[in-house]
Design a protein around this motif. Structure first.
Motif, PDB file in Angstrom:
ATOM      1  N   ASP A 142      18.857  -0.753  10.957  1.00 38.76           N
ATOM      2  CA  ASP A 142      18.628  -2.172  10.820  1.00 38.76           C
ATOM      3  C   ASP A 142      17.908  -2.606  12.083  1.00 38.76           C
ATOM      4  O   ASP A 142      18.530  -2.763  13.137  1.00 38.76           O
ATOM      5  CB  ASP A 142      19.958  -2.912  10.653  1.00 38.76           C
ATOM      6  CG  ASP A 142      19.779  -4.389  10.377  1.00 38.76           C
ATOM      7  OD1 ASP A 142      18.753  -4.966  10.790  1.00 38.76           O
ATOM      8  OD2 ASP A 142      20.683  -4.976   9.774  1.00 38.76           O
ATOM      9  N   ASN A 143      16.600  -2.764  11.994  1.00 42.63           N
ATOM     10  CA  ASN A 143      15.826  -3.104  13.185  1.00 42.63           C
ATOM     11  C   ASN A 143      16.196  -4.474  13.738  1.00 42.63           C
ATOM     12  O   ASN A 143      16.112  -4.710  14.936  1.00 42.63           O
ATOM     13  CB  ASN A 143      14.329  -3.050  12.883  1.00 42.63           C
ATOM     14  CG  ASN A 143      13.813  -1.632  12.740  1.00 42.63           C
ATOM     15  OD1 ASN A 143      14.443  -0.675  13.205  1.00 42.63           O
ATOM     16  ND2 ASN A 143      12.680  -1.478  12.084  1.00 42.63           N
ATOM     17  N   ILE A 194      12.872  -1.012  22.636  1.00 44.02           N
ATOM     18  CA  ILE A 194      12.143   0.123  22.076  1.00 44.02           C
ATOM     19  C   ILE A 194      12.704   0.607  20.751  1.00 44.02           C
ATOM     20  O   ILE A 194      12.180   1.549  20.161  1.00 44.02           O
ATOM     21  CB  ILE A 194      12.119   1.307  23.066  1.00 44.02           C
ATOM     22  CG1 ILE A 194      13.544   1.842  23.289  1.00 44.02           C
ATOM     23  CG2 ILE A 194      11.440   0.910  24.365  1.00 44.02           C
ATOM     24  CD1 ILE A 194      13.568   3.164  24.028  1.00 44.02           C
ATOM     25  N   PHE A 195      13.771  -0.025  20.265  1.00 40.23           N
ATOM     26  CA  PHE A 195      14.471   0.518  19.101  1.00 40.23           C
ATOM     27  C   PHE A 195      13.533   0.693  17.914  1.00 40.23           C
ATOM     28  O   PHE A 195      13.466   1.763  17.299  1.00 40.23           O
ATOM     29  CB  PHE A 195      15.640  -0.392  18.726  1.00 40.23           C
ATOM     30  CG  PHE A 195      16.427   0.100  17.544  1.00 40.23           C
ATOM     31  CD1 PHE A 195      16.168  -0.354  16.258  1.00 40.23           C
ATOM     32  CD2 PHE A 195      17.431   1.044  17.712  1.00 40.23           C
ATOM     33  CE1 PHE A 195      16.880   0.106  15.165  1.00 40.23           C
ATOM     34  CE2 PHE A 195      18.162   1.511  16.636  1.00 40.23           C
ATOM     35  CZ  PHE A 195      17.883   1.046  15.359  1.00 40.23           C
ATOM     36  N   SER A 196      12.786  -0.344  17.585  1.00 41.71           N
ATOM     37  CA  SER A 196      11.998  -0.311  16.344  1.00 41.71           C
ATOM     38  C   SER A 196      10.857   0.699  16.413  1.00 41.71           C
ATOM     39  O   SER A 196      10.382   1.151  15.371  1.00 41.71           O
ATOM     40  CB  SER A 196      11.453  -1.700  16.027  1.00 41.71           C
ATOM     41  OG  SER A 196      10.584  -2.134  17.049  1.00 41.71           O
ATOM     42  N   ILE A 225       9.343   8.506  13.732  1.00 40.37           N
ATOM     43  CA  ILE A 225       8.634   7.298  14.138  1.00 40.37           C
ATOM     44  C   ILE A 225       7.902   6.677  12.953  1.00 40.37           C
ATOM     45  O   ILE A 225       7.802   5.445  12.841  1.00 40.37           O
ATOM     46  CB  ILE A 225       7.673   7.619  15.292  1.00 40.37           C
ATOM     47  CG1 ILE A 225       8.476   7.914  16.569  1.00 40.37           C
ATOM     48  CG2 ILE A 225       6.692   6.473  15.539  1.00 40.37           C
ATOM     49  CD1 ILE A 225       7.632   8.350  17.743  1.00 40.37           C
ATOM     50  N   ASP A 226       7.420   7.508  12.045  1.00 40.23           N
ATOM     51  CA  ASP A 226       6.715   6.965  10.877  1.00 40.23           C
ATOM     52  C   ASP A 226       7.639   6.728   9.685  1.00 40.23           C
ATOM     53  O   ASP A 226       7.174   6.485   8.573  1.00 40.23           O
ATOM     54  CB  ASP A 226       5.550   7.870  10.477  1.00 40.23           C
ATOM     55  CG  ASP A 226       5.983   9.285  10.146  1.00 40.23           C
ATOM     56  OD1 ASP A 226       5.120  10.097   9.749  1.00 40.23           O
ATOM     57  OD2 ASP A 226       7.182   9.576  10.281  1.00 40.23           O
ATOM     58  N   GLY A 227       8.952   6.771   9.929  1.00 34.67           N
ATOM     59  CA  GLY A 227       9.899   6.322   8.920  1.00 34.67           C
ATOM     60  C   GLY A 227      10.428   7.367   7.969  1.00 34.67           C
ATOM     61  O   GLY A 227      11.188   7.042   7.052  1.00 34.67           O
ATOM     62  N   TYR A 239      22.674   3.823  11.647  1.00 34.33           N
ATOM     63  CA  TYR A 239      23.936   4.182  11.003  1.00 34.33           C
ATOM     64  C   TYR A 239      23.885   5.615  10.489  1.00 34.33           C
ATOM     65  O   TYR A 239      22.815   6.155  10.198  1.00 34.33           O
ATOM     66  CB  TYR A 239      24.225   3.259   9.833  1.00 34.33           C
ATOM     67  CG  TYR A 239      24.236   1.798  10.180  1.00 34.33           C
ATOM     68  CD1 TYR A 239      23.104   1.001   9.968  1.00 34.33           C
ATOM     69  CD2 TYR A 239      25.372   1.194  10.710  1.00 34.33           C
ATOM     70  CE1 TYR A 239      23.111  -0.341  10.281  1.00 34.33           C
ATOM     71  CE2 TYR A 239      25.389  -0.152  11.027  1.00 34.33           C
ATOM     72  CZ  TYR A 239      24.256  -0.923  10.811  1.00 34.33           C
ATOM     73  OH  TYR A 239      24.265  -2.259  11.128  1.00 34.33           O
ATOM     74  N   LEU A 240      25.052   6.196  10.343  1.00 31.56           N
ATOM     75  CA  LEU A 240      25.180   7.475   9.655  1.00 31.56           C
ATOM     76  C   LEU A 240      26.367   7.356   8.708  1.00 31.56           C
ATOM     77  O   LEU A 240      27.518   7.305   9.152  1.00 31.56           O
ATOM     78  CB  LEU A 240      25.388   8.624  10.637  1.00 31.56           C
ATOM     79  CG  LEU A 240      25.414  10.015   9.997  1.00 31.56           C
ATOM     80  CD1 LEU A 240      24.027  10.378   9.445  1.00 31.56           C
ATOM     81  CD2 LEU A 240      25.869  11.079  10.984  1.00 31.56           C
ATOM     82  N   GLN A 241      26.066   7.271   7.433  1.00 34.16           N
ATOM     83  CA  GLN A 241      27.105   7.264   6.412  1.00 34.16           C
ATOM     84  C   GLN A 241      27.431   8.708   6.061  1.00 34.16           C
ATOM     85  O   GLN A 241      26.543   9.467   5.650  1.00 34.16           O
ATOM     86  CB  GLN A 241      26.643   6.511   5.162  1.00 34.16           C
ATOM     87  CG  GLN A 241      27.654   6.506   4.032  1.00 34.16           C
ATOM     88  CD  GLN A 241      28.911   5.727   4.369  1.00 34.16           C
ATOM     89  OE1 GLN A 241      28.847   4.638   4.927  1.00 34.16           O
ATOM     90  NE2 GLN A 241      30.063   6.289   4.021  1.00 34.16           N
TER      91      GLN A 241
END
Length: 119
Positions: A72-73, A28-30, A53-55, A79-81
């Motif tokens: 990174d799908n 379900i990640f992507s 969900i819509d980016g 990630y959290l920089q």
């Protein structure tokens, strides 16, 4: 079953940087919204950054310009920089995957990773 595993936390001096990673199992990640939350001692959990969900990306005002969320799908990883860290960023950081179902909203949480900003 979805599992989220965070890594990358630690002790850093004020002004330093860390990158948190959250690797997800499952399929379900992507299609999920992805978020980073944090909870400082004695405080409520709060949203730090999210990818909807819509980016679209959203950030808490306190971290705008310092933190960047990305994903990174292909690696099922978010990630959290975190740059220019401040003592008030000290907290346990949790990643989250969420999305709609016919019965409501699903939420999956990681176990949390401690970030301590101190000299």
């Amino acid at each position: 079953q979805v599992q989220l595993v965070e890594s990358g936390g630690g002790l850093v001096q004020p002004g330093g940087s860390l990158r948190l990673s959250c690797a997800a199992s499952g399929s379900i990640f992507s299609i999920s919204a992805k978020g980073w939350y944090r909870q400082a001692a004695g405080k409520k959990r709060e949203l730090v950054a999210e990818i909807t969900i819509d980016g679209r990306t959203n950030y808490a005002d306190s971290v705008k310009g310092r933190f960047t969320i990305s994903r990174d799908n292909a690696k099922n990883t978010v990630y959290l920089q975190m740059n220019n860290l401040k003592p008030e960023d000290t907290a346990v950081y949790y990643c989250n995957l969420g999305g709609p179902t016919p019965r409501g909203w699903y939420n999956y949480w990681g176990q949390g990773t401690q970030v301590t900003v101190s000299s």
